[in-house]
Design an enzyme around this catalytic site. Structure first.
Site, short mmCIF file in Angstrom:
data_model
loop_
_atom_site.label_atom_id
_atom_site.label_comp_id
_atom_site.label_asym_id
_atom_site.label_seq_id
_atom_site.Cartn_x
_atom_site.Cartn_y
_atom_site.Cartn_z
N LYS A 1 -11.51 -0.51 4.08
CA LYS A 1 -10.92 0.29 3.01
C LYS A 1 -11.90 0.35 1.84
O LYS A 1 -12.91 1.03 1.96
CB LYS A 1 -9.50 -0.18 2.73
CG LYS A 1 -8.63 0.17 3.96
CD LYS A 1 -7.22 -0.34 3.97
CE LYS A 1 -6.57 0.02 5.32
NZ LYS A 1 -5.28 -0.60 5.55
N HIS B 1 -5.45 -4.11 0.45
CA HIS B 1 -5.49 -2.99 -0.50
C HIS B 1 -5.93 -3.41 -1.89
O HIS B 1 -5.72 -2.67 -2.86
CB HIS B 1 -4.14 -2.28 -0.54
CG HIS B 1 -3.88 -1.53 0.72
ND1 HIS B 1 -4.35 -0.26 0.95
CD2 HIS B 1 -3.25 -1.91 1.86
CE1 HIS B 1 -4.00 0.13 2.16
NE2 HIS B 1 -3.34 -0.86 2.74
N SER C 1 0.79 -1.23 0.00
CA SER C 1 0.00 0.00 0.00
C SER C 1 0.82 1.27 0.00
O SER C 1 0.29 2.34 -0.24
CB SER C 1 -0.89 0.01 1.23
OG SER C 1 -0.09 0.08 2.38
C1 LIG Z 1 -4.79 -1.13 6.89
C2 LIG Z 1 -4.07 -2.43 6.77
C3 LIG Z 1 -4.38 -3.50 7.61
C4 LIG Z 1 -5.30 -3.34 8.78
O1 LIG Z 1 -6.63 -3.26 8.40
P1 LIG Z 1 -7.66 -2.48 9.35
O2 LIG Z 1 -8.97 -3.03 8.98
O3 LIG Z 1 -7.48 -1.02 9.06
O4 LIG Z 1 -7.26 -2.79 10.76
C5 LIG Z 1 -3.81 -4.73 7.35
N1 LIG Z 1 -2.93 -4.90 6.35
C6 LIG Z 1 -2.56 -3.88 5.55
C7 LIG Z 1 -1.61 -4.13 4.46
C8 LIG Z 1 -3.11 -2.60 5.74
O5 LIG Z 1 -2.72 -1.59 4.99
#
Ligand SMILES: *Cc1c(COP(=O)(O)O)cnc(C)c1O
Length: 404
Positions: A248, A217, A189
């Site tokens: 996300k 992502h 990401s």
């Molecule tokens: C944001 C993110 C997470 C965590 O996800 P959340 O639902 O925000 O806790 C896990 N892995 C990656 C690669 C992330 O960017």
């Protein structure tokens, strides 16, 4: 012990390195994303444009999602009332798990309260169940995977980012009988590059390893049904465990894994991070369910996002801005210095109403501090032109390095 002094020293260190984090106080305008209001000033909220949201497809404001959440709230109330085991296993949770298993072509799925918890709980539990397990972790893996691996207390090998030769070298050196888990992300990401998933699975087959892929992502954004890069590349059946977030592109909150029935049953039965916490609010689950269903059937949001990302990358690169070589929807501009990255971000917000958070260590390695733009379906070409103009003016003003 002078506790106060130790704490204030710790904060001081961050200020000295230019990476003390300041959260900005905003409210998004429903139905008008990426427009929002910022409460940083003293004369009432100021209109801003959000360029760094992970609500990549604006699904957090989609009418179907909002309606599903309203309906659930009025039907069953606010909270779930318990853990999944004791009172908190609602029909919404079961339905969403079925939907997610189907999305990734797996037998089962398991919800967690966040993507972070899903990674931490699953990886640490997996390695505790497998006797003498070794985990092979890509060096750019997310903090939540690293936390899970650390809490597993097992043998750990870090392979150079996306470097298959290095991964194979490490796998080949191990006892063939030792249980192995290869942990990686599909879309990274902060750089916006993609893992060679099929080739990783080939190595997993050759050395009899399990595979664990964080699709956080990519879920909702890639593949004909939004199942992520494993969906796009038709390799979902080769990956043992696929992990994702509902926070996300899905636009709500929560995390999950999908895998075969047996593995999901093991995590469900042994992972403290799943067992000992109140389950997600049914309101959130209802919203996520509506979002996943919509994105399974509609490519409109995904296609528009890809178009926006291509256009912004082209504008940045034409303007000579140091846009990084991303093959995805993520558009990072390299700054290479934490103080400068913060300064650019401050000017953008104060003078141009543009909100993009600087990305500093430890989210990215030191010396690679950057601004990370996430254009989506509702960022217009006009907004992109204004943004590019603002950046050019700031780049000149601060005498920053342009692209070669
Ligand atoms: C944001 C993110 C997470 C965590 O996800 P959340 O639902 O925000 O806790 C896990 N892995 C990656 C690669 C992330 O960017």
């Amino acid at each position: 012990m002078d506790y106060q002094r130790v704490f204030s020293k710790a904060i001081e260190r961050l200020h000295e390195e230019g990476r003390y984090r300041v959260f900005i106080d905003i409210l998004r305008n429903k139905g008008a994303f990426p427009n929002a209001r910022c409460f940083a000033g003293h004369n009432g909220p100021k209109p801003i444009t959000v360029w760094c949201s992970n609500d990549y497809l604006s699904m957090g404001q989609h009418p179907k999602v909002v309606e599903a959440m309203e309906e659930a709230l009025h039907d069953v109330g606010a909270g779930s009332g318990g853990t999944r085991n004791i009172g908190g296993n609602t029909h919404y949770h079961i339905e969403l798990e079925n939907e997610l298993a189907d999305l990734h072509g797996k037998e089962s799925a398991l919800l967690f309260t966040s993507g972070y918890i899903s990674n931490e709980a699953t990886l640490s539990t997996l390695a505790k169940i497998l006797p003498g397990c070794a985990i092979y972790s890509d060096e750019l893996n997310h903090a939540s995977m690293i936390a899970g691996i650390r809490n597993a207390g097992c043998e750990k090998h870090v392979w150079r980012h996306n470097d298959l030769d290095h991964l194979e070298e490490l796998l080949a050196a191990a006892d063939p009988e030792q249980p192995k888990v290869i942990a990686f992300e599909s879309v990274y990401s902060m750089d916006g590059d993609i893992a060679p998933i099929a080739a990783i699975c080939d190595l997993a087959d050759k050395y009899n390893a399990l595979t664990y892929c964080d699709e956080v992502h990519a879920v909702g954004m890639y593949g004909p049904r939004g199942g992520g890069i494993t969906d796009r590349d038709e390799v979902a059946d080769r990956v043992t465990i696929i992990e994702g977030t509902l926070a996300k592109a899905i636009g709500v909150m929560g995390g999950y894994i999908t895998a075969d029935k047996m593995i999901v049953d093991v995590i469900r039965s042994y992972a403290p991070g799943f067992i000992f916490t109140t389950s997600l609010s049914p309101v959130l689950v209802a919203g996520a369910l509506a979002s996943v269903k919509h994105l399974k059937a509609s490519c409109e949001e995904r296609d528009a996002q890809q178009q926006s990302a291509s256009l912004l990358k082209a504008m940045f690169s034409e303007a000579g801005l140091p846009v990084m070589d991303s093959t995805t929807h993520i558009v990072p501009l390299m700054v290479g210095d934490p103080v400068k990255a913060k300064r650019i971000s401050d000017i953008l917000l104060a003078e141009y109403g543009v909100y993009v958070q600087p990305i500093n260590y430890p989210t990215v390695p030191r010396g690679t501090e950057r601004l990370r733009f996430t254009p989506g379906p509702t960022h217009t070409p006009e907004m992109m032109r204004e943004l590019t103009g603002a950046l050019l003016e700031i780049w000149d003003r601060l005498e920053l390095r342009k692209a070669a």
